[in-house]
Structure formats: structure tokens, C-alpha cells
Design an enzyme around this catalytic site. Structure first.
Site, PDB file in Angstrom:
ATOM      1  N   TYR A   1       1.636   1.338  14.015  1.00 19.86           N
ATOM      2  CA  TYR A   1       2.475   2.256  13.243  1.00 19.86           C
ATOM      3  C   TYR A   1       2.020   3.695  13.380  1.00 19.86           C
ATOM      4  CZ  TYR A   1      -1.181   1.430   9.677  1.00 19.86           C
ATOM      5  OH  TYR A   1      -2.375   1.286   9.004  1.00 19.86           O
TER       6      TYR A   1
ATOM      7  N   ASP B   1      -6.449  -5.904  -2.372  1.00 21.45           N
ATOM      8  CA  ASP B   1      -5.029  -6.184  -2.623  1.00 21.45           C
ATOM      9  C   ASP B   1      -4.840  -7.158  -3.784  1.00 21.45           C
ATOM     10  OD1 ASP B   1      -4.322  -4.427  -0.654  1.00 21.45           O
ATOM     11  OD2 ASP B   1      -3.815  -5.953   0.827  1.00 21.45           O
TER      12      ASP B   1
ATOM     13  N   LYS C   1       6.137   6.236   7.658  1.00 23.53           N
ATOM     14  CA  LYS C   1       5.611   5.330   8.682  1.00 23.53           C
ATOM     15  C   LYS C   1       6.742   4.841   9.582  1.00 23.53           C
ATOM     16  CE  LYS C   1       1.961   3.490   5.726  1.00 23.53           C
ATOM     17  NZ  LYS C   1       1.440   2.312   5.030  1.00 23.53           N
TER      18      LYS C   1
ATOM     19  N   HIS D   1       0.812  -1.210   0.000  1.00 18.39           N
ATOM     20  CA  HIS D   1       0.000   0.000   0.000  1.00 18.39           C
ATOM     21  C   HIS D   1       0.851   1.268   0.000  1.00 18.39           C
ATOM     22  CE1 HIS D   1      -2.944  -2.639   2.475  1.00 18.39           C
ATOM     23  NE2 HIS D   1      -3.098  -2.862   1.189  1.00 18.39           N
TER      24      HIS D   1
END
Length: 182
Positions: free
Chosen positions: A131, A169, A71, A61
Site C-alpha cells: 500500500y 489489536d 491509502k 487501524h
């Protein structure tokens, strides 16, 4: 903390100093002055958490354009194989990836700057993944690249038949058809 440069500029593995005794352990999970000194200024605005079972693959992603996100990821329960793919078209490592195992045992963290696709595969029975991000999520600017794209040549340690992923996905674009960062 130990900040380890990877073979891709801007991507770091971070190993905390863990203090163990008969009561358990203690470590600093995040200390901004040290982070800024080693990586640079990043203003994280949100913490996210997901729980997944063995074989779940989330990714690859990324957010496009000005909605891109840096991130800082880690696992608080279980074990995952985490991957960052360089989508910066002017980079010497464009299309290359870094892979690192993150677990509740090694307590490693992985910093992924803007301009990368990101994904992870759960290796343990269950994993809780957390995250920090430096930009808000924008559904209109979300993008995905197929986790099994042959041009990326990512060596996932499970057969495709063992991997559980979302319909979104599975319908992701190939690396060749992805939008890159300039």
C-alpha cells in the site's frame, strides 16, 4: 483503469486493464494523471508491504488528526478481505464500512481516503499486501478499533477462533470510544 465508486463517498475500487498473452500479463498498477482525474490530488510519499498467513487480521487501524493517511492498497500474492470504516463524524455514512476482496487474480486496488479506519483479513494460505500512503506514520497518533466491535457489524468470513491478530489489536478500543474526524 476502471474507477468504481462505492456506497461511501471518497472510497473507490480500482480495476486495472490487464493485457494477457502467451508470455504472461501486463497492467499499469498506478498512473497518477488518471488517478488524479478520477479521485483527486493525493501525494503518496511511501510504499509499504506486509506478508501474512491465513487467518491474520490486521486492523482496524488509523492515524489521528493531521497524521491521518490516505491509502491505496492491493494484493500482489494471495487474497484478502479488505475493510474501510468511515470515521468522519459529519459524514452521512459515519460508522459504515465498505468491504472488498483483493487478490493477485482480480488485481483490484482499494483507495481509502483520510478519515477512515482500515483493516484486512487474509483468506489465502499466504498474502503479500502492499500500500501507498500520503503521510508519515506517527506512533503517538496511531489508533485502533476492535475488528469485532458489535456496533460496526463487520461480517468477517472466519470464526474468531480462526483469526490471528496482535495483542495491540485485541486491546483496541470500541467504536464508541474511538476518536473520530470532524
Amino acid at each position: 483503469m476502471n474507477y468504481i465508486k462505492t456506497e461511501i463517498d471518497g472510497v473507490f475500487i480500482i480495476e486495472p486493464k490487464i493485457f494477457n498473452d502467451s508470455r504472461g500479463y501486463f497492467f499499469e498498477a498506478f498512473k497518477y494523471p488518471d488517478f488524479e482525474k478520477n479521485i483527486g490530488p493525493v501525494s503518496f510519499i511511501q510504499d509499504n508491504e506486509s506478508k501474512s498467513c491465513r487467518g491474520v487480521l490486521r486492523g482496524l487501524h488509523y492515524q489521528k488528526g493531521s497524521y491521518s493517511q490516505a491509502k491505496l492498497v492491493r494484493v500482489i500474492k494471495g487474497c484478502v478481505l479488505d475493510v474501510a470504516v468511515d470515521l468522519r463524524s459529519g459524514s452521512a455514512t459515519f460508522g459504515k464500512h465498505v468491504m472488498v476482496e483483493l487478490s493477485d487474480e482480480n488485481k483490484r486496488q482499494f483507495f481509502i481516503p483520510r478519515g477512515f479506519a482500515h483493516g484486512f483479513l487474509v483468506l489465502s494460505d499466504e498474502a503479500i499486501f502492499t500500500y501507498k500512503v500520503d503521510n508519515e506514520y506517527s506512533p503517538e497518533n496511531e489508533a485502533s478499533i476492535r475488528f469485532d466491535d458489535p456496533d460496526l457489524n463487520i461480517k468477517w468470513p472466519m470464526k474468531s477462533s480462526e483469526i490471528l491478530t496482535s495483542k495491540k489489536d485485541l486491546e483496541a478500543v470500541s467504536f464508541k470510544d474511538a476518536e473520530y474526524f470532524f
